[in-house]
Design an enzyme around this catalytic site. Sequence first.
Site, short mmCIF file in Angstrom:
data_model
loop_
_atom_site.label_atom_id
_atom_site.label_comp_id
_atom_site.label_asym_id
_atom_site.label_seq_id
_atom_site.Cartn_x
_atom_site.Cartn_y
_atom_site.Cartn_z
N GLU A 117 0.82 -1.23 0.00
CA GLU A 117 0.00 0.00 0.00
C GLU A 117 0.85 1.27 0.00
OE1 GLU A 117 -2.67 -0.42 3.33
OE2 GLU A 117 -3.40 -2.37 2.63
N ASN A 152 1.78 -5.07 -3.14
CA ASN A 152 0.45 -5.52 -2.73
C ASN A 152 -0.39 -4.30 -2.38
OD1 ASN A 152 -1.41 -7.70 -1.96
ND2 ASN A 152 -1.08 -7.01 0.15
N HIS A 189 -10.33 -6.41 -1.44
CA HIS A 189 -11.31 -6.22 -0.37
C HIS A 189 -12.51 -5.49 -0.99
CE1 HIS A 189 -8.74 -7.64 2.81
NE2 HIS A 189 -7.76 -6.82 2.44
N GLU A 249 -5.97 -11.07 -0.79
CA GLU A 249 -6.69 -10.83 0.47
C GLU A 249 -8.19 -10.71 0.25
OE1 GLU A 249 -5.13 -7.56 2.77
OE2 GLU A 249 -3.08 -7.86 2.06
N ASP A 278 -12.08 -10.56 0.29
CA ASP A 278 -13.34 -10.75 0.99
C ASP A 278 -14.36 -9.84 0.33
OD1 ASP A 278 -12.61 -8.20 2.11
OD2 ASP A 278 -11.82 -9.16 3.90
#
Length: 404
Positions: free
Chosen positions: A186, A229, A265, A294, A296
Amino acid sequence: MREHRRSTPRLLTAALAAGLLAGAALTTTATAPPAAAAPQERPSVQSLDTLRDWAPRQFRIGTAVAGGGHHTSADYPEPFPNDPTYRAFLADQFSSLTAENQMKWNHIHPEPDRYDFEQADAIVDFAEQNGQVVRGHTLFWHSQNPTWLEEGDFSPEELRAILRDHVETVVGRYAGRIQQWDVANEIFDDAGQLRTQDNLWIRELGPGIVADVFRWTHEADPQAELFFNDYNVEGPNAKSDAYHALIQQLLADGVPVHGFGMQAHLGLQYGFDGRMQANLQRFDDLGLATAITEIDVRGPVGEDGQLSPELRQRQTDWYAAALEACLAVEGCRSFTIWGVLDEHSWVPGTFPGQGDALTLEGDYQRKPAYCALQETLATGTGHPGRDRRWERISPRLSCAADRG
């Protein structure tokens, strides 16, 4: 003085794990301390019933190992070190594990002269015992740094030495045992600008430190794949464009960058970016590995903590679409769900009123999203690791009956 405590978990019995995987309610608990276990034998073709069993060869289906961070103040014991049912599920369902918080700075390097490897060691040991790979997460980030680091009065030279020592110590400890490292996490904001204020390292050491941390990581473990990432990079936009440009520059300068990770996400209120495959492909075209790191899919929940049936169907479609996008790109060989049970998820604490973001109910019953992932793995085509026999035996999927 560095801590070198080790704790190796034990799997449940085969019978209990089998009942768990079939979605049966569990009434047995284990309180004995965890002990070492031999590598688990994988089931025969006739009994294939898990995500890892249906994945193409060389394709890793993963999850985050719950621990550290918000779990330390939750009303349940930390799942990985304390819950054998949870560990059995990790071993059976997934071929890749990511430490959710246990390898972040504030956990693994809590004091200037002390590293705490206990939980990170346990995860890596567990993965090796169960034929799994590990994604290291993360070395260079603006968040979850210890107070001693963020509030310390360090010169640039001292900060540079601290960062290098951390990379060499942590990466070197697991050299040859970590498949992929999220090296820089990030580093751009949504406008595609470097985080020159809230990222301690970039603010104090300048943008060139990004290349240095990749070089140091590669020196510490030449076998590991090294990743950028980030979130909100599912499609071409200012942030993913910034990564695309930076990576080309770094590669031209000989910096060992090997991969690009999309966190994914996703929020149901924002819509699904149908350009995910195309965006993965343009990083693949640079010669990089890619991954969904990651994922979700959250949304507004009712008093029961669940999405409406309509939103659950949309969630199901989005999980499948993301996996299909990854499977369609040759270098995308890792797909990680960011957790197992919603009760452990970071989502409700970060996004009040939202949740139901993962693929299983609290008793390990499979949501439609889980079944969509299993079916996509079993019947999808196009990935170089695809074994055609899966298509012949796909009617044996337990989810096929569940979904009618």
